[in-house]
Scaffold this motif. Structure first.
Motif, PDB file in Angstrom:
ATOM      1  N   LEU A   1      -2.486 -33.534 -11.479  1.00  0.00           N
ATOM      2  CA  LEU A   1      -3.251 -32.303 -11.652  1.00  0.00           C
ATOM      3  C   LEU A   1      -2.731 -31.505 -12.837  1.00  0.00           C
ATOM      4  N   LEU A   2      -1.419 -31.339 -12.930  1.00  0.00           N
ATOM      5  CA  LEU A   2      -0.840 -30.550 -14.009  1.00  0.00           C
ATOM      6  C   LEU A   2      -1.141 -31.162 -15.371  1.00  0.00           C
ATOM      7  N   GLU A   3      -1.059 -32.482 -15.457  1.00  0.00           N
ATOM      8  CA  GLU A   3      -1.381 -33.160 -16.723  1.00  0.00           C
ATOM      9  C   GLU A   3      -2.849 -32.953 -17.079  1.00  0.00           C
ATOM     10  N   ALA A   4      -3.729 -33.051 -16.077  1.00  0.00           N
ATOM     11  CA  ALA A   4      -5.168 -32.946 -16.339  1.00  0.00           C
ATOM     12  C   ALA A   4      -5.572 -31.542 -16.752  1.00  0.00           C
ATOM     13  N   LEU A   5      -4.856 -30.522 -16.275  1.00  0.00           N
ATOM     14  CA  LEU A   5      -5.194 -29.145 -16.630  1.00  0.00           C
ATOM     15  C   LEU A   5      -5.149 -28.931 -18.139  1.00  0.00           C
ATOM     16  N   ARG A   6      -4.269 -29.644 -18.817  1.00  0.00           N
ATOM     17  CA  ARG A   6      -4.162 -29.518 -20.275  1.00  0.00           C
ATOM     18  C   ARG A   6      -5.429 -29.986 -20.985  1.00  0.00           C
ATOM     19  N   ALA A   7      -6.202 -30.860 -20.300  1.00  0.00           N
ATOM     20  CA  ALA A   7      -7.454 -31.360 -20.884  1.00  0.00           C
ATOM     21  C   ALA A   7      -8.639 -30.456 -20.531  1.00  0.00           C
TER      22      ALA A   7
ATOM     23  N   VAL B   1     -10.898 -36.848 -18.439  1.00  0.00           N
ATOM     24  CA  VAL B   1     -11.497 -35.545 -18.751  1.00  0.00           C
ATOM     25  C   VAL B   1     -11.848 -35.463 -20.236  1.00  0.00           C
ATOM     26  N   LEU B   2     -10.941 -35.857 -21.094  1.00  0.00           N
ATOM     27  CA  LEU B   2     -11.180 -35.796 -22.538  1.00  0.00           C
ATOM     28  C   LEU B   2     -12.348 -36.691 -22.938  1.00  0.00           C
ATOM     29  N   ARG B   3     -12.397 -37.890 -22.401  1.00  0.00           N
ATOM     30  CA  ARG B   3     -13.495 -38.811 -22.729  1.00  0.00           C
ATOM     31  C   ARG B   3     -14.828 -38.277 -22.202  1.00  0.00           C
ATOM     32  N   ALA B   4     -14.810 -37.696 -21.003  1.00  0.00           N
ATOM     33  CA  ALA B   4     -16.046 -37.165 -20.425  1.00  0.00           C
ATOM     34  C   ALA B   4     -16.579 -36.002 -21.250  1.00  0.00           C
ATOM     35  N   HIS B   5     -15.696 -35.102 -21.626  1.00  0.00           N
ATOM     36  CA  HIS B   5     -16.127 -33.968 -22.437  1.00  0.00           C
ATOM     37  C   HIS B   5     -16.657 -34.429 -23.795  1.00  0.00           C
ATOM     38  N   ALA B   6     -16.053 -35.469 -24.351  1.00  0.00           N
ATOM     39  CA  ALA B   6     -16.527 -36.001 -25.627  1.00  0.00           C
ATOM     40  C   ALA B   6     -17.951 -36.538 -25.496  1.00  0.00           C
ATOM     41  N   GLY B   7     -18.298 -36.997 -24.279  1.00  0.00           N
ATOM     42  CA  GLY B   7     -19.645 -37.505 -24.041  1.00  0.00           C
ATOM     43  C   GLY B   7     -20.599 -36.447 -23.514  1.00  0.00           C
TER      44      GLY B   7
ATOM     45  N   LEU C   1     -11.799 -49.996 -16.042  1.00  0.00           N
ATOM     46  CA  LEU C   1     -12.187 -48.836 -15.235  1.00  0.00           C
ATOM     47  C   LEU C   1     -12.670 -47.700 -16.120  1.00  0.00           C
ATOM     48  N   LEU C   2     -11.930 -47.401 -17.190  1.00  0.00           N
ATOM     49  CA  LEU C   2     -12.335 -46.350 -18.123  1.00  0.00           C
ATOM     50  C   LEU C   2     -13.662 -46.676 -18.802  1.00  0.00           C
ATOM     51  N   GLU C   3     -13.837 -47.919 -19.172  1.00  0.00           N
ATOM     52  CA  GLU C   3     -15.073 -48.321 -19.832  1.00  0.00           C
ATOM     53  C   GLU C   3     -16.264 -48.219 -18.882  1.00  0.00           C
ATOM     54  N   THR C   4     -16.044 -48.554 -17.615  1.00  0.00           N
ATOM     55  CA  THR C   4     -17.112 -48.444 -16.624  1.00  0.00           C
ATOM     56  C   THR C   4     -17.505 -46.989 -16.413  1.00  0.00           C
ATOM     57  N   VAL C   5     -16.521 -46.094 -16.384  1.00  0.00           N
ATOM     58  CA  VAL C   5     -16.820 -44.664 -16.274  1.00  0.00           C
ATOM     59  C   VAL C   5     -17.671 -44.220 -17.467  1.00  0.00           C
ATOM     60  N   ARG C   6     -17.286 -44.644 -18.661  1.00  0.00           N
ATOM     61  CA  ARG C   6     -18.037 -44.266 -19.878  1.00  0.00           C
ATOM     62  C   ARG C   6     -19.479 -44.746 -19.794  1.00  0.00           C
ATOM     63  N   GLU C   7     -19.676 -45.996 -19.381  1.00  0.00           N
ATOM     64  CA  GLU C   7     -21.016 -46.558 -19.315  1.00  0.00           C
ATOM     65  C   GLU C   7     -21.882 -45.851 -18.276  1.00  0.00           C
ATOM     66  N   GLN C   8     -21.296 -45.528 -17.135  1.00  0.00           N
ATOM     67  CA  GLN C   8     -22.059 -44.963 -16.029  1.00  0.00           C
ATOM     68  C   GLN C   8     -22.299 -43.462 -16.172  1.00  0.00           C
ATOM     69  N   SER C   9     -21.571 -42.801 -17.072  1.00  0.00           N
ATOM     70  CA  SER C   9     -21.638 -41.341 -17.163  1.00  0.00           C
ATOM     71  C   SER C   9     -22.785 -40.832 -18.030  1.00  0.00           C
ATOM     72  N   ARG C  10     -23.539 -41.723 -18.631  1.00  0.00           N
ATOM     73  CA  ARG C  10     -24.582 -41.285 -19.568  1.00  0.00           C
ATOM     74  C   ARG C  10     -25.629 -40.396 -18.916  1.00  0.00           C
ATOM     75  N   ASP C  11     -25.964 -40.647 -17.659  1.00  0.00           N
ATOM     76  CA  ASP C  11     -27.006 -39.872 -16.970  1.00  0.00           C
ATOM     77  C   ASP C  11     -26.432 -38.875 -15.973  1.00  0.00           C
ATOM     78  N   ALA C  12     -25.121 -38.653 -15.998  1.00  0.00           N
ATOM     79  CA  ALA C  12     -24.484 -37.839 -14.967  1.00  0.00           C
ATOM     80  C   ALA C  12     -24.557 -36.350 -15.286  1.00  0.00           C
ATOM     81  N   ASP C  13     -24.907 -35.541 -14.273  1.00  0.00           N
ATOM     82  CA  ASP C  13     -24.815 -34.088 -14.395  1.00  0.00           C
ATOM     83  C   ASP C  13     -23.367 -33.635 -14.214  1.00  0.00           C
ATOM     84  N   TRP C  14     -22.673 -34.309 -13.303  1.00  0.00           N
ATOM     85  CA  TRP C  14     -21.263 -34.044 -13.048  1.00  0.00           C
ATOM     86  C   TRP C  14     -20.532 -35.368 -12.870  1.00  0.00           C
TER      87      TRP C  14
END
Length: 315
Positions: free
Chosen positions: A170-176, A151-157, A118-131
């Motif tokens: 939500l609370l965990e994600a806010l830290r990212a 969130v961390l992987r998306a920002h890295a890309g 699932l994470l790898e699919t998000v990485r592959e598909q996010s290359r052309d994403a605005d959001w």
């Protein structure tokens, strides 16, 4: 392009009934079957607005196959992640007075190998994403920190992240430091650990979420309107609604409206309010098209009504 990630999608069956009477046989006035899950709904609303969207979601069993088929029929690109368990099925009962009763299934467990795919699919598909919009509850097997990892992987890309979840996730994600979070009033109250009785209470809570890591907070206050709090300011928006038919997916439609309008500022808030108001006037989880929107019914102001009591106080 707006990429959506829905870790716990569903097949949603919606029924309109005159009145819900416990213990009796009830005949539905109408019924619908829609692909569901918060991120799926965002993709459906984005597509209805005329934008390209890709939906990443784990799918399994006959319900999962039907979800993919229904999304394809709506012109939505699907990036499925096959899983062993069956996709959950949810039920919504909408009464004629606007009261909605929902039964949400927990969903299947997702294995460690399926999570990584699932994470790898998000990485592959996010290359052309605005959001990237990450939305909804986490199924069994995914740790509360899973969204933070996304969130961390998306920002890295180099991608921007909008997050719509609740509780510990939500609370965990806010830290990212996600770019936007979209809680409703109840989720906002739980995040700050105290009840919210007024719009001013909601504003303070949204400001606290920003200090906890959110770049911006788009808070849905139900019939009372929406708040947008970001670095450049805060705004309040609401809209006239003739009659509520179903609020299933209304918050997801609001997030879609916000993102397609740029994801920042009062104009994006106005779009979010317009989409949400249109959605509640449609049956089931039907997403509004541009023809359903009524921008003239929307009001957005920087003069926030701090003392206005919430119709349904959140605790």
């Amino acid at each position: 392009m707006i990429l959506t990630v829905t870790p716990n999608p569903s097949l949603d069956r919606s029924y309109e009934v005159l009145a819900l009477k416990r213990g009796e046989v009830i005949r539905a006035e109408s019924e619908r079957t829609d692909p569901g899950g918060k991120g799926v709904n965002v993709s459906r609303a984005v597509a209805a607005a005329g934008w390209r969207t890709v939906a990443v979601l784990p799918l399994g069993g006959a319900p999962g196959a039907l979800v993919a088929e229904l999304l394809d029929a709506q012109g939505i690109e699907v990036a499925p992640v096959p899983i062993a368990g069956a996709t959950r099925s949810n039920i919504a009962l909408a009464e004629s007075d606007g009261v909605l009763t929902k039964i949400n299934a927990p969903g299947p467990d997702v294995s460690a190998a399926e999570q990584e795919l699932l994470l790898e699919t998000v990485r592959e598909q996010s290359r052309d994403a605005d959001w990237i919009a990450c939305c909804g509850s986490l199924p069994g097997g995914l740790a509360p920190s899973w969204y933070a990892d996304v969130v961390l992987r998306a920002h890295a890309g180099g991608a921007r992240i909008a997050l719509d979840t609740s509780g510990r996730a939500l609370l965990e994600a806010l830290r990212a430091r996600p770019d936007v979070v979209k809680p409703n009033a109840e989720e906002l109250a739980r995040a700050v650990g105290r009840p919210l009785a007024t719009v001013g209470d909601a504003l303070k809570a949204a400001e606290e979420l920003r200090t906890m890591g959110a770049g911006a907070v788009l808070a849905s206050l139900g019939a009372d309107g929406q708040l947008l709090v970001e670095e450049t300011g805060a705004w309040f928006g609401n809209a006239r609604v003739a009659a509520v038919r179903s609020n299933v997916g209304a918050g997801d439609s609001s997030l879609a409206g916000f993102l397609v309008a740029g994801g920042t500022g009062p104009e994006a808030l106005a779009s979010a309010v317009a989409h949400g108001a249109a959605a509640v006037q449609l049956p089931g989880s039907v997403m509004p098209t541009p023809a359903d929107l009524d921008p003239a019914a929307v009001t957005v102001t920087a003069e926030i009504p701090l003392d206005r009591e919430l119709t349904e106080p959140a605790s």
